[in-house]
Write a protein that holds these residues in place. Structure first.
Motif, PDB file in Angstrom:
ATOM      1  N   MET A 166      86.892  50.556  34.912  1.00 52.63           N
ATOM      2  CA  MET A 166      87.274  50.422  36.319  1.00 52.63           C
ATOM      3  C   MET A 166      86.719  51.544  37.179  1.00 52.63           C
ATOM      4  O   MET A 166      86.435  51.354  38.365  1.00 52.63           O
ATOM      5  CB  MET A 166      88.800  50.360  36.449  1.00 52.63           C
ATOM      6  CG  MET A 166      89.416  49.128  35.805  1.00 52.63           C
ATOM      7  SD  MET A 166      91.218  49.006  35.988  1.00 52.63           S
ATOM      8  CE  MET A 166      91.337  48.379  37.671  1.00 52.63           C
ATOM      9  N   ASN A 167      86.538  52.737  36.571  1.00 53.82           N
ATOM     10  CA  ASN A 167      86.076  53.881  37.355  1.00 53.82           C
ATOM     11  C   ASN A 167      84.647  54.300  37.027  1.00 53.82           C
ATOM     12  O   ASN A 167      84.170  55.320  37.522  1.00 53.82           O
ATOM     13  CB  ASN A 167      87.026  55.068  37.149  1.00 53.82           C
ATOM     14  CG  ASN A 167      88.353  54.867  37.859  1.00 53.82           C
ATOM     15  OD1 ASN A 167      88.389  54.372  38.983  1.00 53.82           O
ATOM     16  ND2 ASN A 167      89.450  55.224  37.203  1.00 53.82           N
ATOM     17  N   PRO A 195      95.795  46.209  28.714  1.00 51.68           N
ATOM     18  CA  PRO A 195      95.178  46.822  29.896  1.00 51.68           C
ATOM     19  C   PRO A 195      94.233  45.900  30.663  1.00 51.68           C
ATOM     20  O   PRO A 195      93.984  46.132  31.853  1.00 51.68           O
ATOM     21  CB  PRO A 195      94.416  48.024  29.313  1.00 51.68           C
ATOM     22  CG  PRO A 195      95.156  48.360  28.066  1.00 51.68           C
ATOM     23  CD  PRO A 195      95.598  47.027  27.507  1.00 51.68           C
ATOM     24  N   ASP A 196      93.733  44.869  30.016  1.00 55.17           N
ATOM     25  CA  ASP A 196      92.828  43.944  30.699  1.00 55.17           C
ATOM     26  C   ASP A 196      93.516  43.215  31.850  1.00 55.17           C
ATOM     27  O   ASP A 196      92.853  42.698  32.752  1.00 55.17           O
ATOM     28  CB  ASP A 196      92.265  42.933  29.696  1.00 55.17           C
ATOM     29  CG  ASP A 196      90.972  42.279  30.183  1.00 55.17           C
ATOM     30  OD1 ASP A 196      90.152  42.974  30.836  1.00 55.17           O
ATOM     31  OD2 ASP A 196      90.771  41.081  29.894  1.00 55.17           O
ATOM     32  N   THR A 197      94.864  43.179  31.838  1.00 56.78           N
ATOM     33  CA  THR A 197      95.602  42.535  32.932  1.00 56.78           C
ATOM     34  C   THR A 197      95.449  43.295  34.248  1.00 56.78           C
ATOM     35  O   THR A 197      95.799  42.772  35.307  1.00 56.78           O
ATOM     36  CB  THR A 197      97.108  42.416  32.595  1.00 56.78           C
ATOM     37  OG1 THR A 197      97.646  43.738  32.399  1.00 56.78           O
ATOM     38  CG2 THR A 197      97.325  41.587  31.339  1.00 56.78           C
ATOM     39  N   LEU A 198      94.917  44.510  34.190  1.00 55.24           N
ATOM     40  CA  LEU A 198      94.704  45.284  35.418  1.00 55.24           C
ATOM     41  C   LEU A 198      93.642  44.650  36.312  1.00 55.24           C
ATOM     42  O   LEU A 198      93.452  45.099  37.448  1.00 55.24           O
ATOM     43  CB  LEU A 198      94.327  46.722  35.080  1.00 55.24           C
ATOM     44  CG  LEU A 198      95.465  47.577  34.520  1.00 55.24           C
ATOM     45  CD1 LEU A 198      94.944  48.907  33.988  1.00 55.24           C
ATOM     46  CD2 LEU A 198      96.532  47.817  35.587  1.00 55.24           C
ATOM     47  N   ILE A 199      92.992  43.619  35.838  1.00 59.15           N
ATOM     48  CA  ILE A 199      92.079  42.871  36.689  1.00 59.15           C
ATOM     49  C   ILE A 199      92.807  42.370  37.941  1.00 59.15           C
ATOM     50  O   ILE A 199      92.207  42.184  38.998  1.00 59.15           O
ATOM     51  CB  ILE A 199      91.430  41.700  35.908  1.00 59.15           C
ATOM     52  CG1 ILE A 199      90.289  41.070  36.698  1.00 59.15           C
ATOM     53  CG2 ILE A 199      92.479  40.657  35.533  1.00 59.15           C
ATOM     54  CD1 ILE A 199      89.121  41.983  36.920  1.00 59.15           C
ATOM     55  N   GLN A 204      94.619  43.985  39.763  1.00 54.38           N
ATOM     56  CA  GLN A 204      94.678  45.067  40.743  1.00 54.38           C
ATOM     57  C   GLN A 204      93.287  45.486  41.227  1.00 54.38           C
ATOM     58  O   GLN A 204      93.121  46.556  41.814  1.00 54.38           O
ATOM     59  CB  GLN A 204      95.380  46.272  40.115  1.00 54.38           C
ATOM     60  CG  GLN A 204      96.795  45.995  39.662  1.00 54.38           C
ATOM     61  CD  GLN A 204      97.699  45.597  40.801  1.00 54.38           C
ATOM     62  OE1 GLN A 204      97.856  46.356  41.762  1.00 54.38           O
ATOM     63  NE2 GLN A 204      98.312  44.426  40.702  1.00 54.38           N
ATOM     64  N   LYS A 205      92.307  44.641  41.019  1.00 51.25           N
ATOM     65  CA  LYS A 205      90.926  45.014  41.339  1.00 51.25           C
ATOM     66  C   LYS A 205      90.704  45.322  42.816  1.00 51.25           C
ATOM     67  O   LYS A 205      89.759  46.024  43.175  1.00 51.25           O
ATOM     68  CB  LYS A 205      89.962  43.913  40.887  1.00 51.25           C
ATOM     69  CG  LYS A 205      90.114  42.568  41.578  1.00 51.25           C
ATOM     70  CD  LYS A 205      89.119  41.561  40.996  1.00 51.25           C
ATOM     71  CE  LYS A 205      89.173  40.213  41.715  1.00 51.25           C
ATOM     72  NZ  LYS A 205      90.477  39.537  41.485  1.00 51.25           N
ATOM     73  N   PHE A 216      83.669  44.790  36.463  1.00 52.49           N
ATOM     74  CA  PHE A 216      83.319  46.152  36.880  1.00 52.49           C
ATOM     75  C   PHE A 216      82.034  46.701  36.259  1.00 52.49           C
ATOM     76  O   PHE A 216      81.419  47.589  36.851  1.00 52.49           O
ATOM     77  CB  PHE A 216      84.469  47.121  36.531  1.00 52.49           C
ATOM     78  CG  PHE A 216      85.679  46.949  37.385  1.00 52.49           C
ATOM     79  CD1 PHE A 216      85.739  47.480  38.663  1.00 52.49           C
ATOM     80  CD2 PHE A 216      86.787  46.248  36.921  1.00 52.49           C
ATOM     81  CE1 PHE A 216      86.861  47.334  39.462  1.00 52.49           C
ATOM     82  CE2 PHE A 216      87.919  46.099  37.709  1.00 52.49           C
ATOM     83  CZ  PHE A 216      87.953  46.640  38.987  1.00 52.49           C
ATOM     84  N   TRP A 217      81.662  46.188  35.103  1.00 56.72           N
ATOM     85  CA  TRP A 217      80.531  46.830  34.434  1.00 56.72           C
ATOM     86  C   TRP A 217      79.213  46.346  35.027  1.00 56.72           C
ATOM     87  O   TRP A 217      78.913  45.176  35.052  1.00 56.72           O
ATOM     88  CB  TRP A 217      80.559  46.558  32.932  1.00 56.72           C
ATOM     89  CG  TRP A 217      79.622  47.464  32.195  1.00 56.72           C
ATOM     90  CD1 TRP A 217      78.451  47.123  31.606  1.00 56.72           C
ATOM     91  CD2 TRP A 217      79.790  48.859  31.991  1.00 56.72           C
ATOM     92  NE1 TRP A 217      77.868  48.214  31.035  1.00 56.72           N
ATOM     93  CE2 TRP A 217      78.663  49.300  31.262  1.00 56.72           C
ATOM     94  CE3 TRP A 217      80.773  49.780  32.354  1.00 56.72           C
ATOM     95  CZ2 TRP A 217      78.496  50.627  30.889  1.00 56.72           C
ATOM     96  CZ3 TRP A 217      80.613  51.102  31.989  1.00 56.72           C
ATOM     97  CH2 TRP A 217      79.490  51.506  31.266  1.00 56.72           C
ATOM     98  N   LYS A 218      78.440  47.281  35.501  1.00 57.45           N
ATOM     99  CA  LYS A 218      77.153  46.952  36.109  1.00 57.45           C
ATOM    100  C   LYS A 218      76.047  47.368  35.160  1.00 57.45           C
ATOM    101  O   LYS A 218      76.024  48.492  34.690  1.00 57.45           O
ATOM    102  CB  LYS A 218      77.011  47.665  37.460  1.00 57.45           C
ATOM    103  CG  LYS A 218      78.140  47.346  38.447  1.00 57.45           C
ATOM    104  CD  LYS A 218      78.064  45.904  38.932  1.00 57.45           C
ATOM    105  CE  LYS A 218      79.030  45.665  40.082  1.00 57.45           C
ATOM    106  NZ  LYS A 218      80.437  45.747  39.713  1.00 57.45           N
TER     107      LYS A 218
END
Length: 227
Positions: A116-117, A147-151, A153-154, A225-227
């Motif tokens: 995410m960061n 933790p994948d549920t934090l999607i 909160q994107k 998030f991953w670029k």
């Protein structure tokens, strides 16, 4: 003349007596206030390991989310709200925060923070988990399990960063505001173990060079998030 002199002396004595009584009343009131302050100090200002009631804690967080829409305002709101607690409860708010941080110190949560960061140092991982707590009980509990549920909160990052360092210090600010003292001095570190410095050891089950390992743990976060 003598009767008049006696009357004058009586008036002077009465005046002095009233003055003394008033003075004594003042000192008694001062002593009473001072004693009350001492009682508060003795009762509320001892080192403690007692966490704030979890329901009370989450109610404060949820209330802050309902009344603010950015981290700066949420921080101000939290400090004001926490300052309404007793000094012991304010310490308990910090202890509850530390316990929640402790319970999410693991490899998979770190992977989520990394994705995410765009990276996640030791300090960054602390600030990331503080952010997770600041999003409320439902978000925290789901993320603790997965933790994948934090999607979900994107859209709730601040300046595209999912960190909230100052959340860690809201109780300290509230305590200083209420007592003029340093909250850290009232944590019983000898007996409160679920905190930074006592985190459990774990092995990372992902590698930043191995993107598939991160995708396996947090597929939705990786995809977004991953670029």
């Amino acid at each position: 003349m003598r009767p008049l002199l006696l009357i004058a002396i009586s008036i002077i004595n009465l005046s002095c007596s009233n003055t003394n009584n008033n003075s004594m009343g003042y000192f008694n009131k001062s002593n009473s206030t001072e004693e009350t302050s001492k009682n508060i100090d003795n009762k509320e200002m001892k080192k403690t390991t007692e966490m704030l009631n979890e329901t009370v804690f989450w109610n404060i967080i949820d209330k802050s989310l309902k009344n603010t829409n950015n981290q700066q305002d949420q921080e101000v709101f939290l400090i004001k709200e926490i300052a309404n607690l007793t000094p012991k409860e304010i310490v308990g708010f910090r202890l509850r925060t530390d316990k929640l941080l402790y319970d999410t110190y693991n490899s998979k949560m770190w992977c989520a923070g990394y994705l995410m960061n765009g990276g996640c140092s030791d300090d960054g991982f602390e600030y990331f988990r503080n952010w997770v707590i600041s999003r409320g009980k439902d978000v925290y509990e789901k993320a603790k399990e997965n933790p994948d549920t934090l999607i979900s909160q994107k859209e709730n990052g601040e300046f595209e960063m999912f960190e909230f360092e100052s959340f860690w210090y809201v109780a300290l600010e509230a305590f200083k505001k209420k007592t003029g003292k340093d909250l850290y001095d009232y944590i019983d570190y000898n007996n409160f173990k679920t905190r930074e410095g006592n985190y459990p050891q774990f092995e990372f089950d992902w590698e930043e060079e191995n993107t598939d390992s991160m995708k396996k743990l947090c597929p939705q976060l990786f995809e977004h998030f991953w670029k």
